[in-house]
Design a protein around this motif. Structure first.
Motif, PDB file in Angstrom:
ATOM      1  N   LEU A 150       0.863  -1.076   0.102  1.00 28.68           N
ATOM      2  CA  LEU A 150      -0.090  -0.098   0.164  1.00 28.68           C
ATOM      3  C   LEU A 150       0.971   1.427  -0.052  1.00 28.68           C
ATOM      4  N   THR A 151       1.927   1.349   0.633  1.00 29.66           N
ATOM      5  CA  THR A 151       2.737   2.271   0.791  1.00 29.66           C
ATOM      6  C   THR A 151       3.472   2.551  -0.575  1.00 29.66           C
ATOM      7  N   GLY A 152       3.882   1.583  -1.284  1.00 25.81           N
ATOM      8  CA  GLY A 152       4.623   1.562  -2.471  1.00 25.81           C
ATOM      9  C   GLY A 152       3.520   2.020  -3.627  1.00 25.81           C
ATOM     10  N   LEU A 153       2.458   1.769  -3.496  1.00 30.40           N
ATOM     11  CA  LEU A 153       1.489   2.258  -4.465  1.00 30.40           C
ATOM     12  C   LEU A 153       1.142   3.601  -4.409  1.00 30.40           C
ATOM     13  N   ARG A 154       1.018   3.935  -3.023  1.00 29.54           N
ATOM     14  CA  ARG A 154       0.866   5.550  -2.655  1.00 29.54           C
ATOM     15  C   ARG A 154       1.948   6.445  -3.161  1.00 29.54           C
ATOM     16  N   ARG A 155       3.405   5.657  -2.773  1.00 32.08           N
ATOM     17  CA  ARG A 155       4.432   6.543  -3.044  1.00 32.08           C
ATOM     18  C   ARG A 155       4.503   6.779  -4.694  1.00 32.08           C
ATOM     19  N   ALA A 156       4.329   5.675  -5.520  1.00 30.80           N
ATOM     20  CA  ALA A 156       4.353   5.626  -7.026  1.00 30.80           C
ATOM     21  C   ALA A 156       3.447   6.549  -7.484  1.00 30.80           C
ATOM     22  N   HIS A 157       2.245   6.680  -6.933  1.00 31.33           N
ATOM     23  CA  HIS A 157       1.215   7.228  -7.506  1.00 31.33           C
ATOM     24  C   HIS A 157       1.578   9.001  -7.138  1.00 31.33           C
ATOM     25  N   ALA A 158       2.225   9.136  -5.887  1.00 36.33           N
ATOM     26  CA  ALA A 158       2.510  10.712  -5.702  1.00 36.33           C
ATOM     27  C   ALA A 158       3.788  10.921  -6.369  1.00 36.33           C
ATOM     28  N   ARG A 159       4.322  10.348  -7.093  1.00 27.72           N
ATOM     29  CA  ARG A 159       5.475  10.900  -7.984  1.00 27.72           C
ATOM     30  C   ARG A 159       5.264  10.708  -9.482  1.00 27.72           C
ATOM     31  N   GLY A 160       3.903  10.400  -9.555  1.00 35.73           N
ATOM     32  CA  GLY A 160       3.317  10.624 -11.123  1.00 35.73           C
ATOM     33  C   GLY A 160       3.284   9.275 -11.803  1.00 35.73           C
ATOM     34  N   ALA A 161       3.378   8.161 -11.261  1.00 37.70           N
ATOM     35  CA  ALA A 161       3.066   6.840 -11.851  1.00 37.70           C
ATOM     36  C   ALA A 161       1.762   6.878 -12.082  1.00 37.70           C
ATOM     37  N   ARG A 162       1.321   6.140 -13.148  1.00 42.77           N
ATOM     38  CA  ARG A 162       0.020   5.416 -13.452  1.00 42.77           C
ATOM     39  C   ARG A 162      -0.019   3.978 -12.602  1.00 42.77           C
ATOM     40  N   ILE A 163      -1.241   3.909 -11.934  1.00 49.73           N
ATOM     41  CA  ILE A 163      -1.569   2.941 -11.155  1.00 49.73           C
ATOM     42  C   ILE A 163      -2.716   1.936 -11.610  1.00 49.73           C
ATOM     43  N   VAL A 164      -2.575   0.830 -12.070  1.00 51.64           N
ATOM     44  CA  VAL A 164      -3.552   0.117 -13.014  1.00 51.64           C
ATOM     45  C   VAL A 164      -4.251  -1.103 -11.894  1.00 51.64           C
ATOM     46  N   GLY A 165      -5.409  -1.276 -11.574  1.00 55.67           N
ATOM     47  CA  GLY A 165      -5.853  -2.482 -11.060  1.00 55.67           C
ATOM     48  C   GLY A 165      -6.874  -3.191 -12.015  1.00 55.67           C
TER      49      GLY A 165
END
Length: 328
Positions: free
Chosen positions: A89-104
Motif C-alpha cells: 500500500l505504501t509503495g502504491l501511494r508513493r509511486a502514485h504521488a511521484r506521477g506513476a500511473r496505477i492500474v488495477g
C-alpha cells in the motif's frame, strides 16, 4: 521504453498475471514493434504461488515500484480475514504521488481502493464484485457497466478478458494506436470491443415461493411479455390490491414491478438475438419493447451496445459449431 511493474501476489490467476506481460512486454521485434520493460515484482519473500498452484519465481521485489512509470496490480483475493501488506500500500501511494500511473485489473481495483487511490474517482471491477467494492469503499464511484475506466493516473478494468482491453488501451497511450492495433492483430483479439460488461451480466430470476399469488403473477407475466403489461394487470393476477402488490413485490424481490418487467423483457430479447435470426423489429415485438427504435435505445442505455452488435457477439449463427469430421 516505459518501466512497467506487475505486482505478483499469492493466488493471483496466471491469466491476469500474464496479460500485461504479453500485451506490453512481449518481444515483437520481428514485426518492427517496440516493447516496454515489464518487471514482475513479488509482494513477499520467496516464490509466488498462483491460484492454480503453479509456483513462480518473480525476479524483483517491491523496491521495483520506485522506478516504475506504470504499476499494475492484477488481482487481490479480497479475503475477509486477509489484509494487503502495508509495504505494498505504501509503495502504491508513493509511486502514485511521484506521477506513476496505477492500474488495477479486475480484483486489483480493491487494492487501489484500499490504498485510497480511488477516493472520489470513477472505477470498475468484475460485475460480480461491483456491489462489494461499492459497499467496502463508499468513496469510490463504481461503474459496473464498462470494460475499463481511465481516470488518467489511475485505471481499472472489469473481469478476466477485460484486462486485455485495458492493457491494449494502455499500450495505445504509451506507443500509439498503430502499435496497439498491430499487437491486437498479433494476439487475434479486437483492438477495441464495442459495449461494456453489462451485456455479460447474468441476471437471475428472483426466488419466490411457487404457491402464492405473487409467484403466479410473475409466471403469468413471463408468458405474456409481448403484451403491454402494467402493475394493475400483475396485481389482478396476484389477487391483490395495487398497493399491497407493490409493497409485497419490492419486499420479496428487492426491485419494483416495472424494473423487473424491463429486466425480463431484456433477458428475452437477448435470448431471441442469441438463438434466432428474427429481424430486430420482431425481436422487439416479441419481448414487449414494441419497436426496434425502443429496443435499440434500451440496449444502448442498459447494456452499452446495440442489438445488432449483441447478436454479432453472442448469436449461434455468428459462432457456428465447428464441422465434425467423421472417422474413416
Amino acid at each position: 521504453m516505459a518501466v512497467i511493474v506487475v505486482v505478483a501476489m499469492d493466488r493471483t490467476p496466471l491469466f491476469h498475471l500474464s496479460v500485461p506481460c504479453e500485451v506490453l512486454g512481449a518481444d515483437r521485434s520481428d514485426m518492427g514493434l517496440p516493447r516496454h520493460d515489464v518487471r514482475v515484482a513479488r509482494v513477499g519473500r520467496g516464490p509466488v504461488r498462483s491460484s492454480s498452484g503453479v509456483t513462480l519465481q518473480a525476479p524483483y521485489g517491491l523496491e521495483a515500484l520506485d522506478d516504475a512509470e506504470v504499476v499494475i496490480v492484477p488481482w487481490w483475493g479480497r479475503l475477509e480475514d486477509e489484509q494487503l501488506p502495508a509495504r505494498l500500500l505504501t509503495g502504491l501511494r508513493r509511486a502514485h504521488a511521484r506521477g506513476a500511473r496505477i492500474v488495477g485489473l479486475c480484483g486489483g481495483a480493491f487494492a487501489l481502493a484500499e490504498a485510497g487511490l480511488l477516493d472520489g474517482r470513477r472505477a470498475t471491477t468484475h460485475w460480480r464484485y461491483a456491489e462489494e467494492l461499492a459497499a467496502r469503499y463508499p468513496q469510490v464511484r463504481v461503474d459496473p457497466r464498462v470494460l475499463y475506466v481511465d481516470e488518467g493516473d489511475v485505471l481499472t478494468s472489469a473481469g478476466t478478458a477485460a484486462a486485455i482491453d485495458l492493457c491494449l488501451h494502455l499500450l495505445r497511450s504509451l506507443s500509439g494506436a498503430e502499435v496497439a492495433n498491430a499487437v491486437a492483430r498479433r494476439m487475434v483479439v479486437p483492438p477495441h470491443r464495442a459495449g461494456g460488461q453489462a451485456q455479460y451480466v447474468d441476471v437471475p430470476v428472483p426466488d419466490v415461493r411457487a404457491d402464492d399469488g405473487l409467484a403466479s403473477a410473475m409466471r403469468w407475466a413471463l408468458e405474456h411479455l409481448d403484451r403491454p403489461l402494467g402493475v394493475e394487470e400483475l396485481a389482478e393476477q396476484a389477487v391483490m390490491s395495487r398497493r399491497t402488490f407493490t409493497r409485497q413485490f419490492r419486499r420479496r424481490t428487492g426491485t419494483s414491478a416495472h424494473q423487473w418487467l424491463l429486466q425480463q423483457r431484456t433477458i428475452l430479447a437477448q435470448r431471441l438475438l442469441e438463438t434466432t435470426d428474427l429481424p430486430v423489429e420482431l425481436v422487439a415485438g416479441r419481448s414487449g419493447f414494441g419497436s426496434a427504435v425502443t429496443l435499440r435505445t434500451h440496449f444502448q442505455r442498459t447494456l452499452g451496445t446495440s442489438p445488432r452488435d449483441y447478436r454479432a457477439t453472442f448469436s449461434r449463427a455468428a459462432h457456428p459449431e465447428p464441422e465434425r469430421i467423421a472417422a474413416v
